[in-house]
Design a protein around this motif. Structure first.
Motif: not given
Length: 225
Positions: A12-19, A153-155
């Motif tokens: 999962d690349a949602a925050a804190p990941g990014e484009l 943070e949800s699974p």
């Protein structure tokens, strides 16, 4: 835009990941010129999602390497990172994107019960990005609405994107359910293609391995054509 899955490891690349945008290859620049000329909307081929584990290293490589070389470098430096899995495609009964979203939302609750994790609250949080072109600027230019329905943070994370030429004129859409539970890392998604060859979701894309009970829930929610 593609769903927020790390191009290096599939996480999962949602925050804190990014484009992250890398050095553009000639074909990437040609794509960008074509998109601007023909007023298309899509995921730039020189840009990729990176998860929290890989985003810092990706930012450092972005000014030096194109996407393919950067991903190769990142995977070489992280031997535990598996190759990005190819999705399995199933033809389903065609449905409008709104119905597809409704079915995904019901599926979230059913999968949560099956896996014994809390069902997340489905509250849409939308970010709008304007794409000025041909001299037109916001609010009179194309735009993309990226929506996250659940906490990062949800699974079980539900995310979607709508690209619009203008209010009410849809260019492209997709919705993705990310499943990140102990022992399970998978996604279920559907889309309306950018070429608008159809305005209905007719294919289900699944990456990763689903437990048999979860796979049965998915098949029940999206009957094969």
């Amino acid at each position: 835009m593609k769903p927020p899955e790390c191009v290096v490891c599939g996480a999962d690349a949602a925050a804190p990941g990014e484009l992250v945008r890398f050095v553009s290859r000639p074909e990437d620049l040609a794509w960008r010129r074509r998109v601007e000329r023909d007023r298309l909307v899509g995921h730039p081929p020189d840009t990729a999602w990176l998860c929290e584990r890989h985003v810092e290293a990706g930012r450092r490589l972005a000014p030096e390497l194109d996407l393919d070389d950067a991903v190769s470098r990142l995977r070489a430096s992280d031997p535990s990172a598996p190759p990005s899995p190819e999705p399995r495609v199933t033809t389903i009964r065609g449905m409008p994107i709104a119905e597809f979203v409704d079915r995904l939302q019901l599926l979230v609750t059913r999968i949560a019960a099956q896996l014994g994790v809390p069902a997340p609250d489905l509250v849409p949080r939308t970010t709008r990005t304007w794409h000025p072109m041909d001299g037109a600027v916001a609010p009179d230019c194309p735009f993309v609405d990226d929506t996250t329905w659940t906490s990062p943070e949800s699974p079980l994370t539900l995310v979607g994107s709508r690209a619009w030429w203008s209010d009410g004129v849809l260019a492209r859409a997709h919705e993705t359910l990310l499943i990140r539970v102990a022992g399970v890392s998978a996604s279920v998604s559907g889309h309306i293609p950018a070429d608008r060859s159809t305005d209905r979701v007719g294919e289900l894309l699944i990456t990763g391995d689903l437990p048999s009970a979860v796979a049965a829930l998915v098949a029940d929610s999206f009957p094969a054509a």
